[in-house]
Design a protein around this motif. Sequence first.
Motif, PDB file in Angstrom:
ATOM      1  N   GLY A  19       0.610  -1.247   0.247  1.00 15.93           N
ATOM      2  CA  GLY A  19       0.160  -0.074  -0.061  1.00 15.93           C
ATOM      3  C   GLY A  19       1.105   1.355  -0.408  1.00 15.93           C
ATOM      4  N   HIS A  20       0.034   2.149   0.053  1.00 13.65           N
ATOM      5  CA  HIS A  20       0.246   3.926  -0.180  1.00 13.65           C
ATOM      6  C   HIS A  20       1.588   4.387   0.964  1.00 13.65           C
ATOM      7  CE1 HIS A  20       1.384   7.807  -1.698  1.00 13.65           C
ATOM      8  NE2 HIS A  20       0.455   7.747  -0.455  1.00 13.65           N
ATOM      9  N   GLY A  21       2.527   4.869   1.005  1.00 15.01           N
ATOM     10  CA  GLY A  21       3.240   4.547   1.692  1.00 15.01           C
ATOM     11  C   GLY A  21       4.113   3.356   2.568  1.00 15.01           C
ATOM     12  N   SER A  22       3.954   2.558   2.011  1.00 14.09           N
ATOM     13  CA  SER A  22       4.542   1.171   3.176  1.00 14.09           C
ATOM     14  C   SER A  22       6.064   1.363   2.284  1.00 14.09           C
ATOM     15  CB  SER A  22       3.697   0.325   2.728  1.00 14.09           C
ATOM     16  OG  SER A  22       2.878   0.196   3.144  1.00 14.09           O
ATOM     17  N   ASN A  23       7.162   1.028   3.185  1.00 10.94           N
ATOM     18  CA  ASN A  23       8.211   0.599   2.911  1.00 10.94           C
ATOM     19  C   ASN A  23       8.408  -0.743   2.588  1.00 10.94           C
ATOM     20  OD1 ASN A  23       8.963   3.323   2.120  1.00 10.94           O
ATOM     21  ND2 ASN A  23       8.820   4.405   4.099  1.00 10.94           N
ATOM     22  N   LEU A  24       9.216  -1.090   1.869  1.00 11.43           N
ATOM     23  CA  LEU A  24       9.241  -2.422   1.719  1.00 11.43           C
ATOM     24  C   LEU A  24      10.624  -3.229   1.348  1.00 11.43           C
ATOM     25  CD1 LEU A  24       7.951  -5.172   2.958  1.00 11.43           C
ATOM     26  CD2 LEU A  24       6.637  -5.435   1.476  1.00 11.43           C
ATOM     27  N   GLU A  25      10.893  -4.037   1.733  1.00  6.56           N
ATOM     28  CA  GLU A  25      12.385  -4.265   1.654  1.00  6.56           C
ATOM     29  C   GLU A  25      12.318  -5.831   1.351  1.00  6.56           C
ATOM     30  OE1 GLU A  25      17.398  -3.916   1.830  1.00  6.56           O
ATOM     31  OE2 GLU A  25      16.201  -2.609   2.922  1.00  6.56           O
ATOM     32  N   GLY A  26      13.739  -6.625   0.370  1.00  6.27           N
ATOM     33  CA  GLY A  26      13.077  -8.035   0.675  1.00  6.27           C
ATOM     34  C   GLY A  26      12.303  -8.642  -1.343  1.00  6.27           C
ATOM     35  N   LYS A  27      12.795  -9.857  -0.588  1.00  2.54           N
ATOM     36  CA  LYS A  27      12.593 -10.742  -1.800  1.00  2.54           C
ATOM     37  C   LYS A  27      11.020 -11.345  -1.929  1.00  2.54           C
ATOM     38  CE  LYS A  27      14.055 -14.604  -4.630  1.00  2.54           C
ATOM     39  NZ  LYS A  27      14.848 -15.547  -4.744  1.00  2.54           N
ATOM     40  N   VAL A  28      10.125 -10.871  -3.789  1.00  2.00           N
ATOM     41  CA  VAL A  28       8.513 -11.161  -3.156  1.00  2.00           C
ATOM     42  C   VAL A  28       8.668 -12.735  -4.090  1.00  2.00           C
ATOM     43  CG1 VAL A  28       6.392 -10.348  -3.356  1.00  2.00           C
ATOM     44  CG2 VAL A  28       8.086  -8.874  -1.988  1.00  2.00           C
ATOM     45  N   GLN A  29       7.952 -13.706  -3.687  1.00  3.34           N
ATOM     46  CA  GLN A  29       7.975 -14.951  -4.800  1.00  3.34           C
ATOM     47  C   GLN A  29       5.897 -14.875  -4.355  1.00  3.34           C
ATOM     48  OE1 GLN A  29      10.409 -17.443  -3.609  1.00  3.34           O
ATOM     49  NE2 GLN A  29      10.946 -17.809  -5.976  1.00  3.34           N
ATOM     50  N   CYS A  30       5.087 -14.742  -5.351  1.00  2.84           N
ATOM     51  CA  CYS A  30       3.835 -14.511  -5.589  1.00  2.84           C
ATOM     52  C   CYS A  30       2.945 -15.674  -7.342  1.00  2.84           C
ATOM     53  CB  CYS A  30       3.433 -13.653  -5.490  1.00  2.84           C
ATOM     54  SG  CYS A  30       3.471 -12.332  -6.584  1.00  2.84           S
ATOM     55  N   ASP A  31       2.373 -16.356  -6.536  1.00  2.00           N
ATOM     56  CA  ASP A  31       1.376 -16.798  -7.716  1.00  2.00           C
ATOM     57  C   ASP A  31       0.528 -15.672  -8.186  1.00  2.00           C
ATOM     58  OD1 ASP A  31       2.755 -18.853  -7.668  1.00  2.00           O
ATOM     59  OD2 ASP A  31       1.639 -20.366  -6.187  1.00  2.00           O
ATOM     60  N   THR A  32       0.356 -15.032  -7.527  1.00  2.00           N
ATOM     61  CA  THR A  32      -1.276 -14.254  -7.912  1.00  2.00           C
ATOM     62  C   THR A  32      -0.380 -12.512  -8.253  1.00  2.00           C
ATOM     63  OG1 THR A  32      -1.287 -13.071  -5.558  1.00  2.00           O
ATOM     64  CG2 THR A  32      -1.971 -15.590  -6.425  1.00  2.00           C
ATOM     65  N   ASN A  33      -2.124 -11.987  -9.342  1.00  2.27           N
ATOM     66  CA  ASN A  33      -1.194 -10.438  -8.962  1.00  2.27           C
ATOM     67  C   ASN A  33      -0.378  -9.820  -7.746  1.00  2.27           C
ATOM     68  OD1 ASN A  33      -2.594 -10.619 -11.583  1.00  2.27           O
ATOM     69  ND2 ASN A  33      -4.047 -10.671 -11.248  1.00  2.27           N
ATOM     70  N   LEU A  34       0.051  -8.632  -8.128  1.00  2.01           N
ATOM     71  CA  LEU A  34       0.906  -8.100  -7.479  1.00  2.01           C
ATOM     72  C   LEU A  34       0.860  -6.524  -7.737  1.00  2.01           C
ATOM     73  CD1 LEU A  34       2.747  -7.025  -4.051  1.00  2.01           C
ATOM     74  CD2 LEU A  34       4.481  -7.733  -6.295  1.00  2.01           C
ATOM     75  N   ARG A  35      -0.271  -5.756  -6.545  1.00  2.55           N
ATOM     76  CA  ARG A  35       0.425  -3.907  -7.302  1.00  2.55           C
ATOM     77  C   ARG A  35       0.674  -3.220  -6.195  1.00  2.55           C
ATOM     78  NH1 ARG A  35      -3.524  -1.241  -9.544  1.00  2.55           N
ATOM     79  NH2 ARG A  35      -3.351   1.003  -9.245  1.00  2.55           N
ATOM     80  N   ILE A  36       1.929  -2.438  -6.370  1.00  2.00           N
ATOM     81  CA  ILE A  36       2.651  -1.729  -5.700  1.00  2.00           C
ATOM     82  C   ILE A  36       2.803  -0.158  -5.597  1.00  2.00           C
ATOM     83  CG2 ILE A  36       5.129  -0.854  -4.452  1.00  2.00           C
ATOM     84  CD1 ILE A  36       5.974  -4.017  -6.180  1.00  2.00           C
ATOM     85  N   GLU A  37       1.787  -0.237  -4.822  1.00  2.00           N
ATOM     86  CA  GLU A  37       1.204   1.436  -4.362  1.00  2.00           C
ATOM     87  C   GLU A  37       2.441   2.362  -3.333  1.00  2.00           C
ATOM     88  OE1 GLU A  37      -0.693   3.330  -6.065  1.00  2.00           O
ATOM     89  OE2 GLU A  37      -1.886   1.505  -7.036  1.00  2.00           O
ATOM     90  N   GLY A  38       3.367   1.577  -2.819  1.00  2.00           N
ATOM     91  CA  GLY A  38       4.663   2.396  -2.342  1.00  2.00           C
ATOM     92  C   GLY A  38       6.000   2.292  -2.802  1.00  2.00           C
ATOM     93  N   ASN A  39       6.025   1.601  -1.605  1.00  2.00           N
ATOM     94  CA  ASN A  39       7.967   1.670  -1.731  1.00  2.00           C
ATOM     95  C   ASN A  39       8.813   0.374  -1.517  1.00  2.00           C
ATOM     96  OD1 ASN A  39       7.841   4.457  -2.690  1.00  2.00           O
ATOM     97  ND2 ASN A  39       9.027   5.369  -0.178  1.00  2.00           N
ATOM     98  N   PHE A  40       9.208   0.013  -2.672  1.00  2.00           N
ATOM     99  CA  PHE A  40      10.085  -1.330  -2.539  1.00  2.00           C
ATOM    100  C   PHE A  40      10.992  -1.623  -3.296  1.00  2.00           C
ATOM    101  CE2 PHE A  40      10.572  -6.018  -4.015  1.00  2.00           C
ATOM    102  CZ  PHE A  40      10.871  -6.309  -3.002  1.00  2.00           C
ATOM    103  N   SER A  41      11.520  -1.753  -2.167  1.00  9.46           N
ATOM    104  CA  SER A  41      13.303  -2.394  -2.336  1.00  9.46           C
ATOM    105  C   SER A  41      13.897  -3.911  -2.565  1.00  9.46           C
ATOM    106  CB  SER A  41      14.864  -2.157  -2.272  1.00  9.46           C
ATOM    107  OG  SER A  41      15.767  -2.192  -2.279  1.00  9.46           O
ATOM    108  N   GLY A  42      14.383  -5.007  -3.856  1.00 10.29           N
ATOM    109  CA  GLY A  42      14.770  -6.637  -3.393  1.00 10.29           C
ATOM    110  C   GLY A  42      14.389  -6.478  -4.773  1.00 10.29           C
TER     111      GLY A  42
END
Length: 149
Positions: A19-42
């Motif tokens: 979500g908006h305003g979130s900061n996430l770092e790491g590795k994402v593995q998913c079988d579904t759809n992914l929506r990023i509204e915040g910040n992500f690094s990884g």
Amino acid sequence: MWNRSKQSALFRSTDSLIGHGSNLEGKVQCDTNLRIEGNFSGEIQCQGTVTIGEQSTVLSTITAKEIIIAGKVYGDVTADQRLTMTGTGQLHGNIQAGTLSIMEGSVLNGSVITAEQPAIEEAGGHNEAKKADKAGKRASKQQNKLEAG
């Protein structure tokens, strides 16, 4: 019989959201759809569609079936089927995609590799028969020239 419908309802996939305003770092593995509204690094590996929202900043390599970029992405992306860059999208990295759609106003800094499209064949596979016919006509023309001259 009744339990089957309840069991299938329990195992339905859910789309993921950063979500908006979130900061996430790491590795994402998913079988579904992914929506990023915040910040992500990884790193992102997704079997569905990855959507980068307009206000998002992503520092990541992304591998997915389909990718839609409306925000900023810093890293290489691989879309098995389609990559779409909207008018607000920015990509600073290399692209490997089946098909590519870049809308006016988007920014792309990197190289692009698209999948090779298969040769177009006419319905019914008549291309080989036509090639054989043309080769036969050429041979008979050459034979006629030899006989005449």
